[in-house]
Write a protein that holds these residues in place. Structure first.
Motif, PDB file in Angstrom:
ATOM      1  N   VAL A   1       1.033  -1.201  -0.047  1.00  0.00           N
ATOM      2  CA  VAL A   1       0.036   0.042  -0.032  1.00  0.00           C
ATOM      3  C   VAL A   1       0.918   1.370   0.054  1.00  0.00           C
ATOM      4  CG1 VAL A   1      -1.961  -1.120   1.221  1.00  0.00           C
ATOM      5  CG2 VAL A   1      -0.305  -0.149   2.455  1.00  0.00           C
ATOM      6  N   HIS A   2       0.305   2.355  -0.573  1.00  0.00           N
ATOM      7  CA  HIS A   2       0.949   3.389  -0.680  1.00  0.00           C
ATOM      8  C   HIS A   2       0.782   4.520   0.357  1.00  0.00           C
ATOM      9  CE1 HIS A   2       2.971   2.219  -4.541  1.00  0.00           C
ATOM     10  NE2 HIS A   2       1.616   1.755  -4.808  1.00  0.00           N
ATOM     11  N   GLN A   3      -0.550   4.273   0.786  1.00  0.00           N
ATOM     12  CA  GLN A   3      -1.020   5.095   1.944  1.00  0.00           C
ATOM     13  C   GLN A   3      -1.938   4.530   2.830  1.00  0.00           C
ATOM     14  OE1 GLN A   3      -2.413   9.056   0.488  1.00  0.00           O
ATOM     15  NE2 GLN A   3      -2.986   9.670   2.388  1.00  0.00           N
ATOM     16  N   VAL A   4      -1.948   4.753   4.177  1.00  0.00           N
ATOM     17  CA  VAL A   4      -2.869   3.957   4.908  1.00  0.00           C
ATOM     18  C   VAL A   4      -3.943   5.277   5.696  1.00  0.00           C
ATOM     19  CG1 VAL A   4      -3.522   2.799   7.180  1.00  0.00           C
ATOM     20  CG2 VAL A   4      -1.586   2.105   5.632  1.00  0.00           C
ATOM     21  N   GLY A   5      -5.120   5.101   5.619  1.00  0.00           N
ATOM     22  CA  GLY A   5      -6.139   6.169   5.997  1.00  0.00           C
ATOM     23  C   GLY A   5      -5.822   6.286   7.443  1.00  0.00           C
ATOM     24  N   ASP A   6      -6.529   7.284   8.126  1.00  0.00           N
ATOM     25  CA  ASP A   6      -6.527   7.647   9.552  1.00  0.00           C
ATOM     26  C   ASP A   6      -7.211   6.628  10.367  1.00  0.00           C
ATOM     27  OD1 ASP A   6      -5.584  10.310   8.829  1.00  0.00           O
ATOM     28  OD2 ASP A   6      -7.285  11.385   8.894  1.00  0.00           O
ATOM     29  N   ASP A   7      -8.186   5.899   9.722  1.00  0.00           N
ATOM     30  CA  ASP A   7      -8.869   4.765  10.526  1.00  0.00           C
ATOM     31  C   ASP A   7      -7.746   3.651  10.692  1.00  0.00           C
ATOM     32  OD1 ASP A   7      -8.995   4.348   7.890  1.00  0.00           O
ATOM     33  OD2 ASP A   7     -11.222   3.409   8.016  1.00  0.00           O
ATOM     34  N   GLY A   8      -7.158   3.473   9.616  1.00  0.00           N
ATOM     35  CA  GLY A   8      -6.291   2.314   9.591  1.00  0.00           C
ATOM     36  C   GLY A   8      -5.105   2.718  10.647  1.00  0.00           C
TER      37      GLY A   8
ATOM     38  N   ASP B   1     -12.429  -2.657  -9.579  1.00  0.00           N
ATOM     39  CA  ASP B   1     -11.086  -2.633  -9.626  1.00  0.00           C
ATOM     40  C   ASP B   1     -10.895  -1.233  -9.046  1.00  0.00           C
ATOM     41  OD1 ASP B   1     -10.310  -4.466 -11.133  1.00  0.00           O
ATOM     42  OD2 ASP B   1     -10.895  -3.993 -13.152  1.00  0.00           O
ATOM     43  N   SER B   2     -11.927  -0.298  -9.211  1.00  0.00           N
ATOM     44  CA  SER B   2     -11.556   1.131  -8.559  1.00  0.00           C
ATOM     45  C   SER B   2     -11.507   1.133  -7.026  1.00  0.00           C
ATOM     46  CB  SER B   2     -12.901   1.912  -9.094  1.00  0.00           C
ATOM     47  OG  SER B   2     -14.003   1.340  -8.423  1.00  0.00           O
ATOM     48  N   ASP B   3     -11.982  -0.186  -6.473  1.00  0.00           N
ATOM     49  CA  ASP B   3     -11.756  -0.221  -4.960  1.00  0.00           C
ATOM     50  C   ASP B   3     -10.811  -1.074  -4.629  1.00  0.00           C
ATOM     51  OD1 ASP B   3     -13.557   1.909  -4.396  1.00  0.00           O
ATOM     52  OD2 ASP B   3     -15.215   0.415  -3.649  1.00  0.00           O
ATOM     53  N   SER B   4      -9.900  -1.786  -5.472  1.00  0.00           N
ATOM     54  CA  SER B   4      -9.275  -2.728  -5.099  1.00  0.00           C
ATOM     55  C   SER B   4      -8.044  -2.283  -4.434  1.00  0.00           C
ATOM     56  CB  SER B   4      -8.497  -3.569  -6.401  1.00  0.00           C
ATOM     57  OG  SER B   4      -7.729  -2.643  -7.153  1.00  0.00           O
ATOM     58  N   ASP B   5      -7.518  -0.926  -4.554  1.00  0.00           N
ATOM     59  CA  ASP B   5      -6.447  -0.516  -3.790  1.00  0.00           C
ATOM     60  C   ASP B   5      -6.959  -0.165  -2.341  1.00  0.00           C
ATOM     61  OD1 ASP B   5      -4.839  -0.108  -5.893  1.00  0.00           O
ATOM     62  OD2 ASP B   5      -5.096   2.045  -6.268  1.00  0.00           O
ATOM     63  N   HIS B   6      -8.352   0.113  -2.036  1.00  0.00           N
ATOM     64  CA  HIS B   6      -8.978   0.270  -0.730  1.00  0.00           C
ATOM     65  C   HIS B   6      -8.794  -1.096   0.061  1.00  0.00           C
ATOM     66  CE1 HIS B   6      -9.888   4.549  -1.355  1.00  0.00           C
ATOM     67  NE2 HIS B   6     -10.358   4.255  -2.292  1.00  0.00           N
ATOM     68  N   ALA B   7      -9.389  -2.297  -0.984  1.00  0.00           N
ATOM     69  CA  ALA B   7      -9.155  -3.451  -0.110  1.00  0.00           C
ATOM     70  C   ALA B   7      -7.930  -3.768   0.195  1.00  0.00           C
ATOM     71  CB  ALA B   7      -9.704  -4.575  -1.386  1.00  0.00           C
ATOM     72  N   ALA B   8      -7.088  -3.509  -0.648  1.00  0.00           N
ATOM     73  CA  ALA B   8      -5.426  -3.552  -0.416  1.00  0.00           C
ATOM     74  C   ALA B   8      -5.265  -3.120   1.100  1.00  0.00           C
ATOM     75  CB  ALA B   8      -4.492  -3.512  -1.603  1.00  0.00           C
TER      76      ALA B   8
ATOM     77  N   VAL C   1      -3.814  -3.515   6.791  1.00  0.00           N
ATOM     78  CA  VAL C   1      -3.846  -2.856   8.045  1.00  0.00           C
ATOM     79  C   VAL C   1      -4.493  -4.221   8.919  1.00  0.00           C
ATOM     80  CG1 VAL C   1      -5.420  -1.541   9.634  1.00  0.00           C
ATOM     81  CG2 VAL C   1      -4.600  -0.411   7.674  1.00  0.00           C
ATOM     82  N   CYS C   2      -5.379  -4.959   8.366  1.00  0.00           N
ATOM     83  CA  CYS C   2      -5.894  -6.067   9.138  1.00  0.00           C
ATOM     84  C   CYS C   2      -4.477  -7.206   9.447  1.00  0.00           C
ATOM     85  CB  CYS C   2      -7.217  -6.869   8.572  1.00  0.00           C
ATOM     86  SG  CYS C   2      -8.681  -5.956   8.378  1.00  0.00           S
ATOM     87  N   ALA C   3      -3.597  -7.163   8.328  1.00  0.00           N
ATOM     88  CA  ALA C   3      -2.558  -8.265   8.587  1.00  0.00           C
ATOM     89  C   ALA C   3      -1.771  -7.700   9.817  1.00  0.00           C
ATOM     90  CB  ALA C   3      -1.893  -8.310   7.263  1.00  0.00           C
ATOM     91  N   GLN C   4      -1.747  -6.451   9.768  1.00  0.00           N
ATOM     92  CA  GLN C   4      -0.700  -5.785  11.026  1.00  0.00           C
ATOM     93  C   GLN C   4      -1.303  -6.137  12.331  1.00  0.00           C
ATOM     94  OE1 GLN C   4       2.075  -5.208   9.529  1.00  0.00           O
ATOM     95  NE2 GLN C   4       1.443  -5.384   7.472  1.00  0.00           N
ATOM     96  N   VAL C   5      -2.628  -5.718  12.078  1.00  0.00           N
ATOM     97  CA  VAL C   5      -3.379  -5.911  13.683  1.00  0.00           C
ATOM     98  C   VAL C   5      -3.385  -7.384  14.029  1.00  0.00           C
ATOM     99  CG1 VAL C   5      -5.561  -5.484  14.908  1.00  0.00           C
ATOM    100  CG2 VAL C   5      -4.589  -3.805  13.266  1.00  0.00           C
TER     101      VAL C   5
END
Length: 160
Positions: free
Chosen positions: A12-19, A72-79, A84-88
């Protein structure tokens, strides 16, 4: 889901505030859970662990990567969500180790981690292989529990 759609921890290139907030919460749990364990406050330690698990469940439910992955437009969001889930999940695995060491080890085997565990938040690098998961614990049949409880009740009581 990571194994099925990515095969590895997604990049991922960026993680949102919630993540970011969830990962910060996971990082902080090492101090609170560790402190509780040192004081032999094991119920408190498990409660802290479960609160992180609950927060992670809420995060994944709100983000719904199963819907994000469909386009496809949301696959980056899924990634991002799955990263984040993998880290947690990795943090939860380490935090749970004092309580369920064999379960923690089983979860570790799903991810090709080559470094020893330390009592700290550590990131799973993007690209880390994720094998196909399998159940870590088996469900106990309620009928078996009832039968075992009945056997216990039938045992003669011993004097104190």
């Amino acid at each position: 889901m990571i194994h099925r759609h990515f095969g590895k921890v997604p990049e991922v290139h960026q993680v949102g505030d919630d993540g970011q907030a969830l990962m910060a919460q996971a990082k902080a749990k090492f101090s609170t859970v560790g402190s509780a364990i040192e004081r032999a406050a094991f119920r408190e330690a498990v409660a802290e662990l479960l609160s992180l698990s609950s927060a992670a469940n809420q995060y994944i439910h709100q983000r719904a990567p199963w819907n994000q992955i469909k386009t496809d437009s949301d696959s980056d969001h899924a990634a991002e969500t799955l990263y984040v889930c993998a880290q947690v999940a990795n943090a939860l695995r380490v935090l749970a180790q004092p309580f369920v060491p064999f379960g923690s080890q089983a979860v570790r085997q799903f991810v090709q981690i080559r470094i020893p565990d330390a009592w700290e938040f550590s990131y799973l690098p993007a690209g880390t292989l994720v094998t196909e998961p399998a159940p870590v614990f088996t469900k106990i049949d309620p009928e078996l529990v009832a039968a075992e409880l009945k056997k216990l009740e039938e045992l003669p009581s011993t004097p104190s």
